[in-house]
Motif scaffolding. Structure first.
Motif, PDB file in Angstrom:
ATOM      1  N   THR A 451       0.910  -1.272   0.076  1.00  0.00           N
ATOM      2  CA  THR A 451       0.031  -0.027  -0.045  1.00  0.00           C
ATOM      3  C   THR A 451       0.758   1.269   0.078  1.00  0.00           C
ATOM      4  OG1 THR A 451      -0.254  -0.259   2.476  1.00  0.00           O
ATOM      5  CG2 THR A 451      -2.034  -0.803   1.201  1.00  0.00           C
ATOM      6  N   ASN A 452       2.022   1.168   0.354  1.00  0.00           N
ATOM      7  CA  ASN A 452       2.890   2.408   0.465  1.00  0.00           C
ATOM      8  C   ASN A 452       3.157   2.880  -1.091  1.00  0.00           C
ATOM      9  OD1 ASN A 452       3.340   1.734   2.988  1.00  0.00           O
ATOM     10  ND2 ASN A 452       5.408   0.701   2.693  1.00  0.00           N
ATOM     11  N   ASP A 453       3.578   2.169  -2.063  1.00  0.00           N
ATOM     12  CA  ASP A 453       3.766   2.570  -3.289  1.00  0.00           C
ATOM     13  C   ASP A 453       2.345   2.671  -3.974  1.00  0.00           C
ATOM     14  OD1 ASP A 453       6.371   2.985  -3.785  1.00  0.00           O
ATOM     15  OD2 ASP A 453       7.047   0.779  -3.652  1.00  0.00           O
ATOM     16  N   VAL A 497      -3.839 -13.882  -0.236  1.00  0.00           N
ATOM     17  CA  VAL A 497      -3.494 -12.491  -0.485  1.00  0.00           C
ATOM     18  C   VAL A 497      -3.372 -11.855   0.847  1.00  0.00           C
ATOM     19  CG1 VAL A 497      -6.175 -11.906  -0.351  1.00  0.00           C
ATOM     20  CG2 VAL A 497      -4.191 -10.333  -1.491  1.00  0.00           C
ATOM     21  N   GLY A 498      -2.081 -11.040   0.793  1.00  0.00           N
ATOM     22  CA  GLY A 498      -1.703 -10.344   2.146  1.00  0.00           C
ATOM     23  C   GLY A 498      -1.552  -8.908   1.818  1.00  0.00           C
ATOM     24  N   LEU A 499      -1.278  -8.213   2.734  1.00  0.00           N
ATOM     25  CA  LEU A 499      -0.987  -6.897   2.599  1.00  0.00           C
ATOM     26  C   LEU A 499       0.402  -6.515   3.445  1.00  0.00           C
ATOM     27  CD1 LEU A 499      -3.549  -4.135   2.734  1.00  0.00           C
ATOM     28  CD2 LEU A 499      -1.512  -3.738   3.868  1.00  0.00           C
ATOM     29  N   CYS A 500       1.392  -5.978   2.941  1.00  0.00           N
ATOM     30  CA  CYS A 500       2.657  -5.967   3.643  1.00  0.00           C
ATOM     31  C   CYS A 500       2.997  -4.405   3.607  1.00  0.00           C
ATOM     32  CB  CYS A 500       3.687  -6.609   3.198  1.00  0.00           C
ATOM     33  SG  CYS A 500       4.098  -6.246   1.420  1.00  0.00           S
ATOM     34  N   GLY A 501       2.300  -3.277   3.052  1.00  0.00           N
ATOM     35  CA  GLY A 501       2.479  -1.951   3.328  1.00  0.00           C
ATOM     36  C   GLY A 501       2.035  -1.564   4.631  1.00  0.00           C
ATOM     37  N   GLU A 502       2.581  -0.164   5.068  1.00  0.00           N
ATOM     38  CA  GLU A 502       2.594   0.357   6.286  1.00  0.00           C
ATOM     39  C   GLU A 502       1.135   0.181   6.912  1.00  0.00           C
ATOM     40  OE1 GLU A 502       5.429   1.516   8.523  1.00  0.00           O
ATOM     41  OE2 GLU A 502       5.864  -0.229   7.120  1.00  0.00           O
ATOM     42  N   LEU A 503       0.235   0.379   6.030  1.00  0.00           N
ATOM     43  CA  LEU A 503      -1.396   0.218   6.465  1.00  0.00           C
ATOM     44  C   LEU A 503      -1.922  -0.882   7.127  1.00  0.00           C
ATOM     45  CD1 LEU A 503      -3.551   2.351   5.626  1.00  0.00           C
ATOM     46  CD2 LEU A 503      -4.308   1.004   3.755  1.00  0.00           C
TER      47      LEU A 503
END
Ligand code: PEP
Ligand code: MG
Length: 544
Positions: A451-453, A497-503
């Motif tokens: 999510t950062n980019d 599916v995963g999420l690895c941004g700071e969010l």
């Protein structure tokens, strides 16, 4: 007492003495001199002092990182004895009647350009070494302290700005807090501060000229303030709050060893993000269930040349073995933009965030990519390694990646080298990848949403630009809808599916993420137990 406010990057309290990290490459002044002889003598003396510093650095590095990495300090010592380099400095002093600092700076620039223009990759890489030794000589000539922090007592680090390659070299135990004049909260330096639980403030409007090494300071990451020269009362208050913080951590400790599961029984994988093998301690300390993002590019930063296949293999193997069978997702090299290493010679770009970076470099300079793939495939034998590729925008890129992967497999087979084919995933961090996630899902084993980019590219907001921090809104409806869309597309194809941004560590969104059906969250180690607590206190009401 003087207080300044800034933007907090990691909420925590620190009390300690200040160490100011001054910029190394401030412009060198040109002064006329009648006494060329003494200037030449000053150069000789500075050269001896520089060699002494380099001998010490070599000894320290030998103990900490081994002979191969330490060797660079020997190379620097030899370069300081190079007659062409020294004669150029002396010649400028004599013919132009100028000061030693200026002559070193001009020689350093000339030699840098000369090496950078060479064909041979090894010689090209020496360009940054010449710059380094010239800067060292100038620092000594100007009587400035070496910025080597290895011998520093634990301190609050104050600087104009910090690059990821500066931060990555720092020893966490020695940094009580960061306070910088510039920087943005989504930069990799900020991410590193969070990863290592270091209270950090950016955008603090202080005058570094007024701040001296050894001053006391209190950093309050909750209020976003730094107080220089606090009186005894303020120091006592800070000590009390540090103790309270420790107590909060102790309460969270009770969640260690417990499952990440909602009240109604929906389980999530809760992993942690790391930048280097030395961060694995924080992963285990905070009881993460795996490593969801190993930013492998940090292995390439803060050094003078590419890490070899063997060096990388040892790092990945250590990660796999230390995690003892838990998943370790290694993201391939995502260099470029703010993560720069001189020896890549990437050159200046108008728009580095949208430039030559990440998978684009790997697909263009396939030797670098293949070296890393070989190291990861070999290390996969020793644990539960997955691999993922950053900055994907098209199906063709993924197909090209798999073509290279096949070549690497063929080479390893041919050489009868033991290896294991790791689970293959991609990062979804460009709007293009989101829009074609239905097609991409058919090609890979999993997605990890960056999510950062994704926020930077969707909202057209440079994540490095501090002026835009107020506009950078990862809660924007567009981003949340994209996350939902990617999750649905992955599930339609039976992929996780995963999420690895700071969010992922945003506790205000945890419930929404669980309800959307995300299978994994990967957060900075310091946030693992807080996210677990949140999940254990909610009902999933699962939609997926
Ligand atoms: C992201 O972009 O969200 C991500 C996790 O990668 P990085 O922050 O390293 O660019
Ligand atoms: Mg990214």
């Amino acid at each position: 007492m003087t207080q300044f406010s800034g933007k907090s990057v990691y909420k925590g309290i620190a009390l300690g003495k200040v160490r100011v990290l001054r910029k190394q490459d401030e412009a060198v002044r040109r002064r006329k001199t009648e006494d060329a002889k003494s200037e030449i003598l000053r150069v000789a003396e500075a050269g001896e002092r520089a060699k002494e510093q380099l001998r010490n650095l070599y000894d320290k590095a030998l103990g900490q990182v081994g002979e191969v990495s330490a060797a660079i300090f020997e190379v620097h010592q030899m370069m300081l004895e190079d007659e062409d380099y020294l004669e150029s400095i002396r010649n400028i002093i004599r013919t132009e009647s100028v000061n030693a600092e200026y002559a070193v700076a001009v020689t350093g620039d000339n030699f840098f350009k000369m090496f950078a223009a060479m064909e041979d990759d090894y010689m090209k890489a020496r360009a940054s070494d010449v710059k380094d030794i010239s800067n060292r000589l100038i620092r000594i000539l100007e009587g400035r302290e070496d910025n080597d922090l290895t011998s520093m007592a634990p301190s609050i680090l104050v600087a104009d700005d910090l690059t990821p390659s500066e931060t990555v070299q720092m020893d966490k135990e020695k940094i009580l807090a960061f306070v910088t004049v510039h920087g943005s909260s989504n930069s990799h330096t900020a991410i590193l501060a969070r990863l290592r639980n270091i209270p950090a403030l950016i955008g603090v409007p202080m005058d570094l000229g007024e701040i001296q090494d050894g001053m006391w300071a209190v950093v309050d990451g909750f209020a976003g303030t730094v107080l220089f020269n606090p009186d005894e009362g303020e120091r006592a208050r800070a000590r009390k709050r540090i103790e309270e913080e420790r107590e909060n951590f102790r309460l969270l400790e009770e969640l260690k060893g417990k499952e990440t599961v909602t009240i109604d029984g929906r389980k999530l994988k809760l992993y942690a993000n790391i930048g280097s093998v030395s961060d694995i301690g924080y992963v285990l300390e905070n009881d993460a269930e795996g490593i969801g993002l190993f930013r492998s590019e940090f292995l390439y930063l803060g050094r003078e040349d590419f890490p070899t296949e063997e060096e990388q293999f040892l790092a990945y193997r250590q990660a796999a073995q230390t995690m003892g069978g838990k998943k370790v997702i290694i993201r391939t090299l995502d260099i470029g933009a703010d993560k720069q290493a001189d020896y890549f010679n990437l050159g200046e770009e108008e728009n580095p965030a949208m430039g030559y970076r990440g998978i684009r470099i790997c697909l263009k300079q396939q030797d670098i990519f293949k070296t890393q793939l070989r190291a990861i495939f070999r290390a996969a034998v020793f644990g539960n390694i997955s691999i993922m590729y950053p900055m994907i925008t098209s199906v063709e890129e993924v197909q090209e990646i798999f073509r290279v992967v096949k070549e690497v497999q063929g080479e390893l087979d041919g050489a009868k080298t033991p290896y294991k084919y790791p689970e293959q995933g991609i990062m979804i961090e460009t709007p293009a990848a989101v829009m074609i996630s239905d097609e991409l899902a058919g090609l890979v084993d999993f997605f990890s949403i960056g999510t950062n980019d994704l926020t930077q590219y969707t909202l057209a907001i440079d994540r490095q630009n501090e002026k835009l921090d107020d506009f950078y809104n990862p809660h924007h409806k567009a981003i949340l809808r994209m996350i939902r869309m990617v999750t649905e597309n992955a599930h339609k194809h039976g992929k996780w599916v995963g999420l690895c941004g700071e969010l992922g560590a945003d506790l205000g969104l945890t419930e929404e993420f669980v309800r959307m059906g995300l299978d994994e969250l990967s957060v900075s180690p310091s946030m693992v137990l807080k996210v677990r607590k949140k999940i254990r206190e909610m009902e999933s009401g699962a939609e997926n």
